[in-house]
Each structure stands twice: as C-alpha cells, then as structure tokens.
Enzyme design. Structure first.
Site, PDB file in Angstrom:
ATOM      1  CG  ASP A  35      -1.795   1.193   1.339  1.00 30.35           C
ATOM      2  OD1 ASP A  35      -2.449   1.540   0.335  1.00 30.35           O
ATOM      3  OD2 ASP A  35      -1.817   1.816   2.415  1.00 30.35           O
ATOM      4  CG  ASP A  44      -1.912   7.397   0.031  1.00 32.44           C
ATOM      5  OD1 ASP A  44      -0.941   8.110  -0.285  1.00 32.44           O
ATOM      6  OD2 ASP A  44      -2.867   7.161  -0.738  1.00 32.44           O
TER       7      ASP A  44
END
Length: 220
Positions: free
Chosen positions: A7, A9
């Site tokens: 991922d 953010d």
C-alpha cells in the site's frame, strides 16, 4: 518467484498522497479553500472510519484533473512532489523496498489513490509496477471520470487479479506473497496473501493483526 505488494498512503509514505494533493491544489489557489478544505477533510475522515463512498470521493478528487491542461497538471505535480511527497518518503520504506528488490521479488504498489498522483511516486521509490485507480483520459487529457474498477477495498483484489491475469499469472503461482498496509480498508487483500504485514496500522487493523498473529512494523 515471490510477490511483494505495498500500500502507499500511510504505509510507504508517512502521510496520504491523495489528501495532500488536494491540500497542495488549495495552497496554489487552484481550488477554493473554503469550498474544498472541509470536504477534503471529511472524505479523509470517512476513509479512516471505513465509511468512504469511493465514487463520491473520486468525483470530487478527479474533477480538478479535467479542468486543466495535462501540461499544467504535470508542472503542478513536479512542485507537489518537491513540497509534499518527498518529505513523506522515509528511509525505512526505501530500505524495505531495497530488501525485496535485492531478493528478486516482483514488487507492486497497489493504492486507491489515482495513478496520475501516484505513478511518479512509484518511480521515485524505484517500484516498476503500480496498480492505482485509473482516471479516464481522452486525447491525453483527463475527463474527471474513473476508468474501470477503483482500486479500493475489494476492488484491490479485483484489480490485482486482473493485472496478474494479463501477465498470465495468478496469486497462487507465487512461492510467497506479502502485502504491507496500514489500513483496515485493505483487509480483503491482506487476507488473501501468505504474509500480511500491518505497517503503522490504524486501530482497527492493529486489533485484527494482534488477534490473528500478523506481524506489526513501523516504517516511520
């Protein structure tokens, strides 16, 4: 072969590139502060709470892309990288990527944030492959609409499977699969890999990881 999924953010980045893009446009006077700041903050809170209406958010977030020429957007993005993104890129995140690179693993950043915002960030980290929400383009300019399935929650599973199928692969083909994420929104995909890792996790993901014996780490 082994597969490492990341991922972006609040995982590889010590912050949220989507939120900060909106804040950057406000700071540049591109978006009206009074009209956009409150909505940007509310969408971010909805995301953290797991109640985000992804289609309403994308309508809000992608509209500015349709209002300006690509050349101008690219120029803004260069400044955004300098002012907002590079300060969020941590040495520990770079070291994790280098560890998987040295191991020869196939690496993919998979993010709900749109690919216009995130492609340059993936390149900066030296990760070749990105699966992000795709903003629709016509003639090289953005329309403000989404192309295909948003890469969010169960959509990450769909988009990853589509990407692997295009390569003639499936998740089960890999000897080991990792997914590093901070968010409970990513549980659908985290549950599918062999090695889910909670990175600076939100409270919901931290509780789930502890209950299920998943590793928890920090990249800050």
């Amino acid at each position: 072969m082994q597969l490492a999924l990341f991922d972006l953010d609040n995982t590889l980045l010590a912050g949220d590139s989507d939120f900060e893009w909106g804040q950057f446009l406000i700071s540049q006077g591109v978006l009206d502060r009074e009209l956009h700041l409150a909505r940007n903050l509310q969408f971010y809170e909805d995301y953290k709470a797991g109640t985000l209406d992804i289609h309403a958010f994308l309508e809000f977030q992608l509209k500015p892309l349709s209002m300006h020429a690509r050349s101008q957007l690219d120029a803004w993005h260069d400044l955004y990288m300098e002012q907002k993104v590079r300060p969020m890129m941590t040495d520990k995140a770079r070291a994790l990527i280098e560890k998987h690179k040295a191991n020869g693993d196939l690496m993919v950043i998979i993010t709900a944030t749109n690919s216009f915002v995130t492609n340059p960030i993936a390149r900066e980290y030296g990760v070749e492959h990105l699966i992000g929400t795709v903003p629709e383009e016509v003639g090289g300019e953005f329309t403000g609409r989404v192309s295909g399935v948003p890469s969010f929650k169960e959509g990450k599973v769909t988009r990853l499977n589509q990407w692997l199928a295009e390569r003639g692969q499936k998740l089960e083909d890999f000897e080991t699969t990792w997914f590093y994420s901070d968010s409970h929104n990513d549980l659908p995909l985290m549950k599918m890999v062999q090695q889910p890792v909670a990175v600076d996790p939100d409270p919901q993901l931290k509780a789930y990881a502890e209950e299920n014996g998943w590793p928890i780490m920090s990249l800050r």
